[in-house]
Motif scaffolding. Structure first.
Motif, PDB file in Angstrom:
ATOM      1  N   ASP A  24       1.688  14.191  -1.676  1.00  0.00           N
ATOM      2  CA  ASP A  24       0.502  15.054  -1.730  1.00  0.00           C
ATOM      3  C   ASP A  24      -0.367  14.931  -0.477  1.00  0.00           C
ATOM      4  OD1 ASP A  24      -1.915  12.906  -2.968  1.00  0.00           O
ATOM      5  OD2 ASP A  24       0.170  12.342  -2.830  1.00  0.00           O
ATOM      6  N   LYS A  74       3.525   0.996  -4.863  1.00  0.00           N
ATOM      7  CA  LYS A  74       4.382   0.386  -5.904  1.00  0.00           C
ATOM      8  C   LYS A  74       3.636   0.256  -7.232  1.00  0.00           C
ATOM      9  CE  LYS A  74       4.947  -3.322  -3.352  1.00  0.00           C
ATOM     10  NZ  LYS A  74       4.337  -2.930  -2.088  1.00  0.00           N
ATOM     11  N   THR A  75       2.434  -0.332  -7.155  1.00  0.00           N
ATOM     12  CA  THR A  75       1.668  -0.563  -8.384  1.00  0.00           C
ATOM     13  C   THR A  75       1.311   0.764  -9.043  1.00  0.00           C
ATOM     14  OG1 THR A  75       0.748  -2.406  -7.164  1.00  0.00           O
ATOM     15  CG2 THR A  75      -0.249  -1.939  -9.274  1.00  0.00           C
ATOM     16  N   THR A  76       0.919   1.727  -8.206  1.00  0.00           N
ATOM     17  CA  THR A  76       0.559   3.046  -8.747  1.00  0.00           C
ATOM     18  C   THR A  76       1.768   3.663  -9.443  1.00  0.00           C
ATOM     19  OG1 THR A  76      -0.847   3.233  -6.797  1.00  0.00           O
ATOM     20  CG2 THR A  76      -0.612   5.200  -8.148  1.00  0.00           C
ATOM     21  N   LYS A  94       3.535   9.601  -1.958  1.00  0.00           N
ATOM     22  CA  LYS A  94       2.362  10.219  -1.329  1.00  0.00           C
ATOM     23  C   LYS A  94       2.714  11.572  -0.716  1.00  0.00           C
ATOM     24  CE  LYS A  94       0.311   5.687  -0.430  1.00  0.00           C
ATOM     25  NZ  LYS A  94      -0.675   4.890   0.271  1.00  0.00           N
ATOM     26  N   ASP A 152       0.799  -1.239   0.000  1.00  0.00           N
ATOM     27  CA  ASP A 152       0.000   0.000   0.000  1.00  0.00           C
ATOM     28  C   ASP A 152       0.825   1.280   0.000  1.00  0.00           C
ATOM     29  OD1 ASP A 152      -2.434  -1.087  -0.286  1.00  0.00           O
ATOM     30  OD2 ASP A 152      -3.007  -1.014   1.830  1.00  0.00           O
ATOM     31  N   HIS A 153       2.119   1.167  -0.146  1.00  0.00           N
ATOM     32  CA  HIS A 153       2.904   2.399  -0.192  1.00  0.00           C
ATOM     33  C   HIS A 153       2.941   2.994  -1.603  1.00  0.00           C
ATOM     34  CE1 HIS A 153       5.201   2.355   3.888  1.00  0.00           C
ATOM     35  NE2 HIS A 153       3.902   2.206   4.004  1.00  0.00           N
ATOM     36  N   ALA A 181       2.964   9.265  -6.770  1.00  0.00           N
ATOM     37  CA  ALA A 181       2.677   8.371  -7.895  1.00  0.00           C
ATOM     38  C   ALA A 181       1.274   8.639  -8.417  1.00  0.00           C
ATOM     39  CB  ALA A 181       2.823   6.918  -7.453  1.00  0.00           C
ATOM     40  N   LYS A 182       0.365   8.934  -7.478  1.00  0.00           N
ATOM     41  CA  LYS A 182      -1.030   9.123  -7.861  1.00  0.00           C
ATOM     42  C   LYS A 182      -1.214  10.404  -8.672  1.00  0.00           C
ATOM     43  CE  LYS A 182      -5.532   8.907  -5.627  1.00  0.00           C
ATOM     44  NZ  LYS A 182      -6.142   8.774  -4.301  1.00  0.00           N
TER      45      LYS A 182
HETATM   46  P1  GDP Z   1       1.209  -1.209  -3.455  1.00  0.00           P
HETATM   47  O1  GDP Z   1       0.551  -2.188  -2.533  1.00  0.00           O
HETATM   48  O2  GDP Z   1       2.517  -0.737  -2.909  1.00  0.00           O
HETATM   49  O3  GDP Z   1       1.296  -1.659  -4.870  1.00  0.00           O
HETATM   50  O4  GDP Z   1       0.303   0.110  -3.405  1.00  0.00           O
HETATM   51  P2  GDP Z   1      -0.731   0.670  -4.478  1.00  0.00           P
HETATM   52  O5  GDP Z   1      -0.039   1.229  -5.651  1.00  0.00           O
HETATM   53  O6  GDP Z   1      -1.787  -0.344  -4.708  1.00  0.00           O
HETATM   54  O7  GDP Z   1      -1.317   1.909  -3.685  1.00  0.00           O
HETATM   55  C1  GDP Z   1      -2.019   1.764  -2.453  1.00  0.00           C
HETATM   56  C2  GDP Z   1      -2.981   2.917  -2.259  1.00  0.00           C
HETATM   57  O8  GDP Z   1      -2.268   4.139  -2.145  1.00  0.00           O
HETATM   58  C3  GDP Z   1      -3.926   3.094  -3.435  1.00  0.00           C
HETATM   59  O9  GDP Z   1      -5.200   3.411  -2.928  1.00  0.00           O
HETATM   60  C4  GDP Z   1      -3.340   4.248  -4.199  1.00  0.00           C
HETATM   61  O10 GDP Z   1      -4.317   4.980  -4.901  1.00  0.00           O
HETATM   62  C5  GDP Z   1      -2.738   5.079  -3.093  1.00  0.00           C
HETATM   63  N1  GDP Z   1      -1.598   5.881  -3.552  1.00  0.00           N
HETATM   64  C6  GDP Z   1      -0.534   5.449  -4.275  1.00  0.00           C
HETATM   65  N2  GDP Z   1       0.287   6.487  -4.541  1.00  0.00           N
HETATM   66  C7  GDP Z   1      -0.260   7.583  -3.981  1.00  0.00           C
HETATM   67  C8  GDP Z   1       0.124   8.951  -3.906  1.00  0.00           C
HETATM   68  O11 GDP Z   1       1.129   9.390  -4.417  1.00  0.00           O
HETATM   69  N3  GDP Z   1      -0.703   9.768  -3.200  1.00  0.00           N
HETATM   70  C9  GDP Z   1      -1.855   9.346  -2.616  1.00  0.00           C
HETATM   71  N4  GDP Z   1      -2.597  10.230  -1.968  1.00  0.00           N
HETATM   72  N5  GDP Z   1      -2.227   8.061  -2.671  1.00  0.00           N
HETATM   73  C10 GDP Z   1      -1.474   7.194  -3.344  1.00  0.00           C
END
Ligand code: GDP
Length: 609
Positions: free
Chosen positions: A223, A126-128, A221, A123-124, A257-258
């Motif tokens: 933002d 990575k995928t985004t 994140k 949830d940090h 990333a978002k």
């Molecule tokens: P992963 O488990 O590391 O692959 O994490 P994800 O990419 O699935 O992201 C987890 C959550 O964090 C999702 O709800 C994303 O939309 C959110 N998220 C990812 N990057 C950002 C960012 O830069 N800012 C914000 N506010 N949320 C983000």
């Protein structure tokens, strides 16, 4: 046939068996040899007479003749006595091409793109981040979006390419490494600015450090209102990740990333790190690299994503990949474009292999089909021998207990079948972690799907137990297992499965309840009866079906429901038992979703003697 105008150098140093020039020669006062040689050959190379050598050896009490082969130590001693230094050079057998160290001329080496893996806590982001990079329209990019998932993709930034591995996380990274494949040059460690260093952040750091791969920190994140990059930087110091501004070596980028903020900076940082690493490869040799992903495509056969790590892969090259081989029939990139050639660090999807290789397998291209075929068959033979060698003859839990208690077992082989690929991976790594100093747990096959005859064959051939998680064998497969005396252990809870193996390793036996299968019936017709529910018109294929006792519904080898039989009928009559070869109607309590072709298995739990 070798292609016309093909100027690539071969990867394997060929040893000419007719002349001794290549495998034994004096070079600047050093006698270099690659294999055992005769007295006559040594004499010739050292420019002395054979009788001098025979005399010297005679004085040491060794009687030799001119055609006798000398061992390495004797060759060394003789060289020193005749005033030469010596060096034994290891030559790599063609079929062991993983052991190859490439000797490239400096002038042939060219810069290659870095290969990047993204890691971090769940949830940090990575995928985004992977999506943000792949979908970003960077200035100067030739193509649009990615149209084919091949497990990796390349991005161009400021005229330079970067290769990204698609599967984030340290599990896939380490799974590759365990198979001897290190493909990653740089790790991007994603840490959420509002959450900071978390357990998987630390794990990712450990994995990257173990692989000696440099880490770029992406504080994500930014933002978010609670974003605190300084806190993250401070926390990371505890793990020896020191930001450049504090005199360390780790580049830190602040991104979102978002919102796609700071992505350019991150790419810039990757290119900077890559420049420091001086990544080079020789495009003028036959391609060598690693399988990133592979699967069986219904229409096209074995399909694999290869990462070229050195050399250039041309479409229509002959390659050996793991133990399979073939001619590259089509080579495409992530944009589904057909490629004629793939230079170092390029990921490509290829078809044309004789069988599906495994992720982490290495591949190499060869000048001729004959060579590729020969090498692949040597590798197959070797694998078979290895499998045989690891056969410890243990195919049941009782054998296992016995041999462990005797202390005569050092390896437990397991064939693991589960309902999903995810659970196969999770279960495999938990099982292998149980290994201790005395006993190693070796999962020789981990795959999703029902237990099949080929699993029994493998287990029998390698002395393995079969573990099934949420899957079942068919009646036929069960019979084959009984015939071959291979034990199938079935579990519905991962924890219970792991615990059973753990207990076995520790030599602990438990009185346990085991299930006794009464029989199986195949569902042939479905009848929906109002107020009653779905009746499965079934044919008893195996054993007998009892009204009492437990049952489960199996679809394509996977358990879809477990419960009880509510009614069992032959024509209009309620019956207690239906024998093999007869038809019956089965109604399962609280379950109406039976399909034609499902298997209903009837069993009871009994205490094991
Ligand atoms: P992963 O488990 O590391 O692959 O994490 P994800 O990419 O699935 O992201 C987890 C959550 O964090 C999702 O709800 C994303 O939309 C959110 N998220 C990812 N990057 C950002 C960012 O830069 N800012 C914000 N506010 N949320 C983000």
């Amino acid at each position: 046939m070798k292609k016309k105008n093909d100027e690539r150098v071969s990867n394997i140093k060929q040893v000419d068996s007719k002349s001794n020039k290549d495998y034994a020669k004096v070079n600047g006062g050093v006698f270099v040899f690659t294999k055992s040689i005769t007295v006559g050959e040594l004499a010739k190379s050292l420019n002395v007479s054979a009788s001098d050598i025979i005399k010297k050896l005679f004085l040491k009490g060794k009687m030799v003749n001119i055609n006798q082969y000398l061992d390495d130590d004797t060759i060394g001693e003789l060289c020193l006595e005749f005033g030469y230094d010596f060096k034994k050079e290891e030559t790599v057998n063609e079929e062991d091409f993983e052991k190859l160290t490439f000797e490239d001329k400096k002038e042939d080496l060219e810069e290659r793109p870095p290969v990047v893996t993204i890691m971090g806590h769940v949830d940090h982001g990575k995928t985004t981040l992977i999506d943000a990079i792949r979908n970003s329209n960077l200035a100067g990019e030739e193509y649009g979006g990615i149209s084919q998932e091949i497990g990796a993709y390349q991005k161009s930034y400021k005229g330079k390419k970067i290769t990204f591995i698609d599967t984030p996380g340290h599990k896939a990274f380490s799974a590759m490494r365990m198979r001897g494949a290190s493909v990653t040059d740089i790790v991007v460690l994603v840490v959420a600015a509002d959450d900071g260093v978390m357990p998987q952040t630390i794990e990712a750091i450990d994995h990257a450090k173990a692989a000696k791969v440099p880490i770029i920190v992406a504080i994500n994140k930014m933002d978010m209102p609670g974003a605190d990059p300084e806190k993250v930087i401070n926390e990371l110091m505890k793990y020896d990740i020191i930001a450049e501004k504090y005199g360390g070596e780790n580049i830190v980028c602040e991104i979102s990333a978002k919102k796609k903020i700071g992505i350019d900076n991150l790419l810039e940082a990757i290119l900077l790190e890559a420049e420091m690493l001086e990544l080079r490869a020789n495009p003028k040799r036959y391609a060598y690299g690693t399988v990133l992903e592979a699967n069986l495509d219904k229409g096209e056969g074995a399909k694999a994503t290869l990462l070229v790590q050195n050399g250039t892969l041309y479409s229509s090259d002959y390659i050996v990949c793991g133990t399979s081989y073939g001619k590259v029939r089509r080579m495409t990139n992530e944009h589904s474009q057909i490629l004629k050639e793939a230079t170092p660090s390029t990921p490509v999807s290829v078809i044309g292999l004789s069988e599906v290789p495994q992720a982490g397998d290495h591949f190499m291209a060869f000048p001729t089909e004959k060579q590729a075929k020969e090498i692949a068959s040597k590798r197959q033979l070797k694998k078979l021998e290895e499998e045989r060698a690891s056969n410890n003859g243990v195919t049941s839990l009782d054998d296992l207990y016995k041999k462990i208690n005797e202390g005569s077992l050092t390896q437990i082989n397991i064939v693991l079948k589960t309902d999903t690929t995810g659970s196969a991976e999770a279960c495999k790594s938990s099982l292998e972690k149980l290994s201790n100093d005395q006993v190693k747990v070796n999962v020789i096959r981990a795959a999703s799907g029902g237990i099949t005859e080929s699993d029994i064959l493998l287990a029998k051939a390698s002395g393995a137990l079969i573990y099934g998680f949420n899957v079942r064998p068919t009646g036929l497969v069960r019979k084959k297992a009984e015939e071959d005396k291979v034990e199938i252990r079935l579990h519905r809870i991962i924890y219970a499965l792991i615990e059973e193996v753990e207990d076995a390793i520790n030599g602990l036996t438990k009185k346990e309840e085991v299930e006794k299968v009464a029989g199986q019936a195949e569902v042939r017709n479905i009848f929906k009866v109002s107020k009653v529910g779905t009746i499965a018109g079934s044919y008893v294929t195996d054993g007998e079906i009892h009204r009492d006792g437990l049952c489960r519904v199996i679809r394509d080898g996977v358990i879809v429901y477990e419960g009880k039989i509510e009614t069992l009928r032959r024509f209009k009559d309620d019956v207690k038992v239906v024998n093999s070869g007869f038809e019956c109607g089965i109604k399962i309590s609280n379950f109406n979703d039976v399909h034609e072709g499902d298997i209903i298995e009837n069993y009871e739990m009994v205490e094991k003697e």
